[in-house]
Enzyme design. Sequence first.
Site, PDB file in Angstrom:
ATOM      1  N   GLY A  45       3.296   0.548  -3.659  1.00  0.00           N
ATOM      2  CA  GLY A  45       4.166   1.541  -3.042  1.00  0.00           C
ATOM      3  C   GLY A  45       3.385   2.809  -2.811  1.00  0.00           C
ATOM      4  O   GLY A  45       2.351   3.040  -3.466  1.00  0.00           O
ATOM      5  N   GLN A  50       1.907  11.696  -1.615  1.00  0.00           N
ATOM      6  CA  GLN A  50       0.601  11.185  -2.058  1.00  0.00           C
ATOM      7  C   GLN A  50      -0.452  11.200  -0.955  1.00  0.00           C
ATOM      8  O   GLN A  50      -1.632  11.016  -1.233  1.00  0.00           O
ATOM      9  CB  GLN A  50       0.741   9.761  -2.607  1.00  0.00           C
ATOM     10  CG  GLN A  50       1.574   9.689  -3.889  1.00  0.00           C
ATOM     11  CD  GLN A  50       1.683   8.266  -4.383  1.00  0.00           C
ATOM     12  OE1 GLN A  50       2.521   7.507  -3.913  1.00  0.00           O
ATOM     13  NE2 GLN A  50       0.825   7.886  -5.327  1.00  0.00           N
ATOM     14  N   CYS A  98      -0.203   4.332 -11.042  1.00  0.00           N
ATOM     15  CA  CYS A  98       0.036   5.138  -9.847  1.00  0.00           C
ATOM     16  C   CYS A  98      -1.299   5.420  -9.165  1.00  0.00           C
ATOM     17  O   CYS A  98      -2.272   5.772  -9.839  1.00  0.00           O
ATOM     18  CB  CYS A  98       0.715   6.440 -10.252  1.00  0.00           C
ATOM     19  SG  CYS A  98       1.103   7.534  -8.879  1.00  0.00           S
ATOM     20  N   LEU A  99      -1.337   5.290  -7.855  1.00  0.00           N
ATOM     21  CA  LEU A  99      -2.589   5.543  -7.127  1.00  0.00           C
ATOM     22  C   LEU A  99      -3.061   6.987  -7.317  1.00  0.00           C
ATOM     23  O   LEU A  99      -4.258   7.257  -7.234  1.00  0.00           O
ATOM     24  CB  LEU A  99      -2.406   5.261  -5.632  1.00  0.00           C
ATOM     25  CG  LEU A  99      -2.185   3.792  -5.257  1.00  0.00           C
ATOM     26  CD1 LEU A  99      -1.847   3.674  -3.775  1.00  0.00           C
ATOM     27  CD2 LEU A  99      -3.417   2.944  -5.579  1.00  0.00           C
ATOM     28  N   HIS A 140      10.088   4.610  -9.136  1.00  0.00           N
ATOM     29  CA  HIS A 140       8.778   5.271  -9.261  1.00  0.00           C
ATOM     30  C   HIS A 140       8.468   6.071  -7.991  1.00  0.00           C
ATOM     31  O   HIS A 140       8.098   7.247  -8.061  1.00  0.00           O
ATOM     32  CB  HIS A 140       7.690   4.216  -9.527  1.00  0.00           C
ATOM     33  CG  HIS A 140       6.297   4.774  -9.574  1.00  0.00           C
ATOM     34  ND1 HIS A 140       5.512   4.742 -10.704  1.00  0.00           N
ATOM     35  CD2 HIS A 140       5.541   5.377  -8.620  1.00  0.00           C
ATOM     36  CE1 HIS A 140       4.339   5.321 -10.441  1.00  0.00           C
ATOM     37  NE2 HIS A 140       4.331   5.710  -9.179  1.00  0.00           N
ATOM     38  N   GLU A 141       8.627   5.425  -6.831  1.00  0.00           N
ATOM     39  CA  GLU A 141       8.305   6.107  -5.564  1.00  0.00           C
ATOM     40  C   GLU A 141       9.279   7.251  -5.289  1.00  0.00           C
ATOM     41  O   GLU A 141       8.879   8.314  -4.808  1.00  0.00           O
ATOM     42  CB  GLU A 141       8.325   5.105  -4.400  1.00  0.00           C
ATOM     43  CG  GLU A 141       7.313   3.968  -4.520  1.00  0.00           C
ATOM     44  CD  GLU A 141       5.897   4.445  -4.809  1.00  0.00           C
ATOM     45  OE1 GLU A 141       5.519   5.540  -4.354  1.00  0.00           O
ATOM     46  OE2 GLU A 141       5.174   3.728  -5.528  1.00  0.00           O
ATOM     47  N   HIS A 144       8.410  10.499  -6.825  1.00  0.00           N
ATOM     48  CA  HIS A 144       7.375  11.280  -6.132  1.00  0.00           C
ATOM     49  C   HIS A 144       8.003  12.300  -5.174  1.00  0.00           C
ATOM     50  O   HIS A 144       7.453  13.372  -4.964  1.00  0.00           O
ATOM     51  CB  HIS A 144       6.458  10.363  -5.321  1.00  0.00           C
ATOM     52  CG  HIS A 144       5.351   9.738  -6.121  1.00  0.00           C
ATOM     53  ND1 HIS A 144       4.362  10.476  -6.734  1.00  0.00           N
ATOM     54  CD2 HIS A 144       5.060   8.438  -6.389  1.00  0.00           C
ATOM     55  CE1 HIS A 144       3.512   9.650  -7.351  1.00  0.00           C
ATOM     56  NE2 HIS A 144       3.920   8.414  -7.171  1.00  0.00           N
TER      57      HIS A 144
HETATM   58 ZN   LIG Z   1       2.988   6.768  -7.943  1.00  0.00          ZN
END
Ligand SMILES: [Zn+2]
Length: 190
Positions: A45, A50, A98-99, A140-141, A144
Amino acid sequence: MTYPIVVYGHAVLRKVAVEIDRDYPDLNQVVDDLFETMYKSEGLGLAAPQIGKSIRIFVIDGAPIADEEPELANFKKAFINPHIIERTGDLQLMTEGCLSIPHLREEVNREGHIRITYYDENWEFHDEIYEGYKARIIQHEYDHLDGILFTDRVNPLRRRLLKSKLLAISKGRFEADYKTILPGQRIKSA
Ligand SMILES: [Zn+2]
C-alpha cells in the site's frame, strides 16, 4: 512516473492531508504514479503523503502476498477521500512495516472489522466493509492521511525501545532498494 519515498521524520508525514475535488489536476496520473511507485518499492500500500503530496488518497494491491494470504488476491484499489465510519471487532495484534520506515517491523493492535466510504479513481462512490488482512492494510494507509504512523500505535514500552532506531532512520542510516527523501530534503514536484 515513480517518486522517491518520504522517510520517517519528514514533516509531510505528520500533516493531516486534505480532501480533493473530482477535478483535482491530473488525478488519474497521481493514482497511476502511486501504484507505480508502490510496485517499484515492493509495498502493499502507499499513501499520497509518502510521495510528498498531502492529499487524501491511498492505493493498495495485495497481489505480492496473495500466495500466503489468498484473501488478498485481486485486492487492488485506489481510495480517494476515504472515511472509516465504523471500526468494530476485537483488537488483533499483527506485525506491520512501512516503506517510510525501512526495515522496521513491529506488532500493532487494530480492529478487525471496518466500514469505509470512498471514491475510486473513476469517482464512483463506495461504502464497503472489510475484515482481516484487508482491514489491516486499509487502516495503516488511512492513518497516513491523518499524519499517523504505525510506530505511534506500538505499545508504549516497546515504542521507547524504538526511539533510537527511528532516529537513525530519520538520519538516513538505512539501506533501501528504492529512492528516498530524508527529513529536511525538498520534495521535487512532478
Ligand atoms: Zn505506511
